[in-house]
Design a protein around this motif. Structure first.
Motif, PDB file in Angstrom:
ATOM      1  N   GLN A 186      36.712  23.378  44.245  1.00  0.00           N
ATOM      2  CA  GLN A 186      37.665  24.191  44.994  1.00  0.00           C
ATOM      3  C   GLN A 186      36.927  25.175  45.892  1.00  0.00           C
ATOM      4  N   ALA A 187      35.871  25.794  45.349  1.00  0.00           N
ATOM      5  CA  ALA A 187      35.111  26.761  46.127  1.00  0.00           C
ATOM      6  C   ALA A 187      34.529  26.108  47.378  1.00  0.00           C
ATOM      7  N   LEU A 190      37.455  25.450  49.878  1.00  0.00           N
ATOM      8  CA  LEU A 190      37.989  26.682  50.473  1.00  0.00           C
ATOM      9  C   LEU A 190      37.036  27.233  51.528  1.00  0.00           C
ATOM     10  N   GLU A 191      35.762  27.229  51.182  1.00  0.00           N
ATOM     11  CA  GLU A 191      34.733  27.693  52.102  1.00  0.00           C
ATOM     12  C   GLU A 191      34.762  26.843  53.386  1.00  0.00           C
ATOM     13  N   ALA A 212      44.734  34.132  44.085  1.00  0.00           N
ATOM     14  CA  ALA A 212      43.358  34.429  44.470  1.00  0.00           C
ATOM     15  C   ALA A 212      42.899  33.506  45.611  1.00  0.00           C
ATOM     16  N   ARG A 215      44.316  34.880  48.758  1.00  0.00           N
ATOM     17  CA  ARG A 215      43.560  36.069  49.164  1.00  0.00           C
ATOM     18  C   ARG A 215      42.306  35.669  49.929  1.00  0.00           C
ATOM     19  N   TYR A 216      41.663  34.595  49.481  1.00  0.00           N
ATOM     20  CA  TYR A 216      40.423  34.178  50.118  1.00  0.00           C
ATOM     21  C   TYR A 216      40.660  33.567  51.501  1.00  0.00           C
ATOM     22  N   ALA A 236      45.470  41.721  52.179  1.00  0.00           N
ATOM     23  CA  ALA A 236      44.805  42.763  51.390  1.00  0.00           C
ATOM     24  C   ALA A 236      45.790  43.880  51.025  1.00  0.00           C
ATOM     25  N   PHE A 239      48.317  42.708  48.383  1.00  0.00           N
ATOM     26  CA  PHE A 239      47.716  42.508  47.067  1.00  0.00           C
ATOM     27  C   PHE A 239      47.279  43.826  46.430  1.00  0.00           C
ATOM     28  N   GLU A 240      46.856  44.771  47.249  1.00  0.00           N
ATOM     29  CA  GLU A 240      46.398  46.030  46.666  1.00  0.00           C
ATOM     30  C   GLU A 240      47.533  47.013  46.419  1.00  0.00           C
ATOM     31  N   LEU A 250      54.263  39.610  39.763  1.00  0.00           N
ATOM     32  CA  LEU A 250      53.522  38.366  39.990  1.00  0.00           C
ATOM     33  C   LEU A 250      52.019  38.635  39.964  1.00  0.00           C
ATOM     34  N   LEU A 251      51.596  39.645  40.705  1.00  0.00           N
ATOM     35  CA  LEU A 251      50.168  39.963  40.769  1.00  0.00           C
ATOM     36  C   LEU A 251      49.653  40.409  39.404  1.00  0.00           C
ATOM     37  N   VAL A 254      48.747  37.617  36.781  1.00  0.00           N
ATOM     38  CA  VAL A 254      47.580  36.737  36.939  1.00  0.00           C
ATOM     39  C   VAL A 254      46.479  37.196  35.990  1.00  0.00           C
ATOM     40  N   LEU A 256      42.936  37.855  34.889  1.00  0.00           N
ATOM     41  CA  LEU A 256      41.739  37.998  35.712  1.00  0.00           C
ATOM     42  C   LEU A 256      40.499  37.543  34.955  1.00  0.00           C
TER      43      LEU A 256
ATOM     44  N   VAL B 196      53.044  31.429  36.696  1.00  0.00           N
ATOM     45  CA  VAL B 196      52.184  32.531  36.276  1.00  0.00           C
ATOM     46  C   VAL B 196      52.935  33.636  35.518  1.00  0.00           C
ATOM     47  N   THR B 197      54.194  33.912  35.896  1.00  0.00           N
ATOM     48  CA  THR B 197      54.912  34.959  35.147  1.00  0.00           C
ATOM     49  C   THR B 197      55.280  34.455  33.745  1.00  0.00           C
ATOM     50  N   GLY B 225      40.336  33.107  33.583  1.00  0.00           N
ATOM     51  CA  GLY B 225      41.215  34.268  33.462  1.00  0.00           C
ATOM     52  C   GLY B 225      42.040  34.215  32.185  1.00  0.00           C
ATOM     53  N   ARG B 229      41.845  36.862  29.026  1.00  0.00           N
ATOM     54  CA  ARG B 229      42.960  37.677  28.556  1.00  0.00           C
ATOM     55  C   ARG B 229      43.184  37.520  27.052  1.00  0.00           C
ATOM     56  N   ALA B 266      32.135  30.854  41.771  1.00  0.00           N
ATOM     57  CA  ALA B 266      33.006  29.915  42.484  1.00  0.00           C
ATOM     58  C   ALA B 266      34.469  30.333  42.453  1.00  0.00           C
ATOM     59  N   PRO B 268      37.624  32.404  43.329  1.00  0.00           N
ATOM     60  CA  PRO B 268      38.062  33.412  44.299  1.00  0.00           C
ATOM     61  C   PRO B 268      38.666  34.619  43.589  1.00  0.00           C
ATOM     62  N   HIS B 269      38.462  35.803  44.165  1.00  0.00           N
ATOM     63  CA  HIS B 269      38.941  37.024  43.531  1.00  0.00           C
ATOM     64  C   HIS B 269      40.289  37.451  44.051  1.00  0.00           C
ATOM     65  N   LEU B 270      41.085  37.986  43.145  1.00  0.00           N
ATOM     66  CA  LEU B 270      42.416  38.440  43.527  1.00  0.00           C
ATOM     67  C   LEU B 270      42.344  39.807  44.194  1.00  0.00           C
ATOM     68  N   LEU B 277      32.370  31.966  49.222  1.00  0.00           N
ATOM     69  CA  LEU B 277      32.458  31.447  47.872  1.00  0.00           C
ATOM     70  C   LEU B 277      31.369  30.404  47.766  1.00  0.00           C
ATOM     71  N   GLY B 279      30.295  27.187  45.944  1.00  0.00           N
ATOM     72  CA  GLY B 279      30.621  26.127  45.000  1.00  0.00           C
ATOM     73  C   GLY B 279      29.336  25.681  44.329  1.00  0.00           C
TER      74      GLY B 279
END
Lengths: 324, 332
Positions: A186-187, A190-191, A212, A215-216, A236, A239-240, A250-251, A254, A256, B196-197, B225, B229, B266, B268-270, B277, B279
């Motif tokens: 995936q990374a 996405l890149e 996430a 966000r990327y 941004a 999300f922040e 929702l946020l 997730v 982390l 997710v919820t 993640g 948790r 790898a 991605p950050h929220l 990134l 890979g």
């Protein structure tokens, strides 16, 4: 604007009994605008209508109501036979690259197909263009005559992307393009997608349930719930400082991947209501931890911009309801 | 540490296929203590689900073949127990929940009927003195549904699986898993199919049940993640090997194995704008013919000549923190 969607609706008729017909409101009044070169994310849980919006924009579905303006043309009402011209200018990448590729076609044939159909290319020129496309997606020429089963998931997704950009479309609609892939792959994808957008000057409508990932990739994000956009703005910022109670929950839901876990996670009660029986008023009122009163059950909040241009559909922030 | 509840020792499992031996698990060691929550993470094909299924002997043999090792549960080796004995453990002392709850529920019976059947069949394995009749079993079923926080359990018990949402179905499966009062719950991607919820609700529920019933949990997930948790300890697997095993905070703050480090990079950050990134180049090895030495060495940025020759021994790199990498071996 490259794409402008106004009060878009898509209702499906569903059978509930012998004579009972219900209406599934998959998309129920969505407004969205994409500037050229922008990457806009659509997030939401199942049943939020994000994939339906994507299919409507691509005109794989015909809207029940509303307008879709693409590149200056109103494409919402186009007939089937007029859609071919549209396909050159917008393309789609699907979630599961395995089922999106014909198992009996070589990589060459899959990528060549749009060029053959739309540009009537053949021979050396076709080969040259396919080679160039393979190079763009970072696959070596030796993949040309391989079949999908000989490729890994990431490689297959690259082939799908090569095929999607073959006609140099302006808009690329990506529906969960990395959800079927492992994180390390995936990374890479996405890149690569981020880089591709810059190189080819593409506009992305990027659908994902993975916040996430959004966000990327995305500059802007629209959060959907039960067929409507509840919050929209700069990724941004949203999300922040999420403002809509649903976006906040929702946020916060997730998990982390880090040592420290927040201990104030908002855990919503109950399930997402069925899009067949959308609650009246604000569709989120049945689960909302910040419900302010009867108004939430009766009046549907409109998606209104605040001072910074972010849009929120919630009575908490609407003028005349409660000062904030 | 006292005797662990579950102790997987040097477990090696191959699949005999037409193309040859698929060396799925290459001598793994995993321990779970009583009441401990342990997560196994890794990508497709790393062997995490096979490990989980091996504990309950759920893999058909052939093609699966245990080459060596043992899986001890409360001191007994599960691999050598006769089938009749393992049936007294499976679903009772060790319960399991799966990714897609709908697949594990029968669509033509109500959840109540299925839950009662499970309760009665568990009793058949136990002493005959305290057997419940159907009515008492139904009362127990309602109580179980209440313990997994299903609202109006006395009404919902008569629902068919299709009438319930995905989250509710997973709750029903958790109720079923609890019916035998297990000491170990194996959860194989229990929230992957959920939104997710709803995932947050189920994770919270499992965390509550761990406290309430003093459960040990072995959680399999591809999502770091989810593991962060819920779990106190994380085991990272790659291509049939355990490459790292450490307390959760250690894994995320001081990952030692290059694979763990790359895996974390790898994601991605929220809550951060990440420019790049990285890979992991290459792809997972074909386990019919795995690379010699360390199975990660063809993709490892820090590979040394020794990595291609010798399989690294798993050892402590810090107190309570183990890794299998030549970077931390003797003479490195």
């Amino acid at each position: 604007m490259l794409l402008e969607v106004q009060d878009l609706k898509k209702h499906f008729t569903v059978k509930r009994g012998l004579f009972d017909r219900g209406h599934l409101r998959a998309v129920d009044g969505v407004d969205l605008a994409l500037a050229p070169g922008e990457a806009c994310g659509l997030v939401g849980e199942s049943g939020s209508g994000k994939s339906t919006v994507a299919r409507l924009v691509l005109r794989l579905l015909t809207p029940t109501a509303g307008r879709i303006l693409f590149d200056g043309d109103d494409i919402g009402g186009l007939e089937e036979r007029d859609l071919a011209g549209l396909r050159e200018r917008m393309q789609m990448v699907f979630q599961d690259p395995h089922s999106a590729l014909n198992p009996r076609m070589t990589v060459f044939r899959s990528i060549a197909e749009p060029l053959v159909i739309h540009r009537r290319l053949g021979g050396l020129e076709l080969r040259r263009q396919v080679e160039e496309l393979l190079e763009i997606v970072g696959l070596s020429r030796q993949f040309m005559y391989r079949f999908p089963h000989e490729l890994s998931g990431g490689q297959k997704q690259r082939v799908c992307i090569a095929r999607a950009v073959a006609l140099r479309p302006k808009l690329l609609v990506l529906d969960e393009p990395t959800s079927a892939l492992d994180v390390s792959v995936q990374a890479q994808i996405l890149e690569f997608l981020t880089d591709l957008r810059e190189r080819l000057g593409l506009t992305y409508l990027f659908i994902s349930h993975n916040l996430a990932v959004i966000r990327y990739v995305c500059d802007r994000v629209a959060v959907m719930y039960l067929g409507r956009i509840v919050e929209e703005g700069d990724t941004a910022t949203v999300f922040e400082q999420p403002k809509h109670p649903y976006t906040q929950a929702l946020l916060s839901s997730v998990p982390l991947p880090q040592a420290e876990q927040p201990d104030d996670a908002i855990i919503l009660e109950g399930d997402i209501p069925s899009p067949i029986d959308v609650p009246p008023g604000c569709p989120f009122h049945t689960r909302c931890p910040q419900k302010i009163g009867p108004i939430c059950e009766t009046a549907r909040p409109t998606l209104a911009p605040d001072a910074t241009g972010r849009k929120i559909a919630c009575h908490l922030y609407q003028e005349g309801t409660r000062p904030r | 540490m006292t005797d662990p509840l579950l102790d997987i020792r040097d477990f090696r499992l191959h699949f005999d296929t037409f193309d040859g031996e698929h060396k799925a698990l290459d001598g793994i060691n995993i321990q779970v203590a009583r009441g401990e929550t342990v997560g196994i993470v890794g990508e497709t094909g790393c062997g995490k689900s096979i490990t989980a299924k091996s504990v309950l002997r759920l893999l058909p043999s052939p093609p699966a073949r245990v080459v060596s090792g043992e899986i001890r549960f409360q001191g007994r080796d599960l691999l050598t127990l006769p089938e009749a004995e393992i049936r007294r453990i499976r679903g009772i002392d060790i319960a399991m929940i799966f990714q897609d709850p709908m697949t594990y529920l029968n669509p033509v019976f109500t959840v109540g009927q299925q839950l009662v059947d499970v309760i009665l069949s568990h009793q058949a394995a136990g002493p005959s003195a305290d057997r419940l009749n159907r009515r008492a079993a139904r009362d127990k079923a309602v109580a179980l549904l209440e313990s997994v926080r299903i609202p109006h359990a006395d009404v919902q018990i008569d629902s068919y699986p299709h009438q319930l949402s995905g989250g509710m179905r997973q709750r029903v499966l958790i109720a079923m898993a609890l019916s035998g009062s297990p000491s170990l719950l194996i959860a194989d991607e229990p929230t992957t199919a959920l939104d997710v919820t709803i995932q947050a609700q189920i994770l919270q529920l499992i965390a509550d049940l761990v406290d309430e019933f003093h459960l040990a949990v072995l959680m399999i997930s591809h999502d770091l993640g989810v593991v962060a948790r819920l779990c106190r300890r994380v085991v990272v697997m790659y291509a049939g090997n355990v490459v790292e095993d450490a307390p959760t905070a250690e894994i995320f703050e001081h990952p030692k194995h290059p694979y763990t480090q790359r895996l974390l990079q790898a994601i991605p950050h929220l809550h951060a704008d990440v420019q790049h990134l990285s890979g992991i180049t290459g792809s997972i090895p074909n386990l019919l013919d795995p690379p010699p030495g360390c199975r990660f060495h063809p993709r490892c940025g820090q590979a040394m000549p020794v990595c291609a020759r010798m399989k690294p021994v798993f050892g402590d790199v810090a107190p309570g923190h183990g890794a299998a990498c030549h970077l931390y071996g003797e003479g490195a």
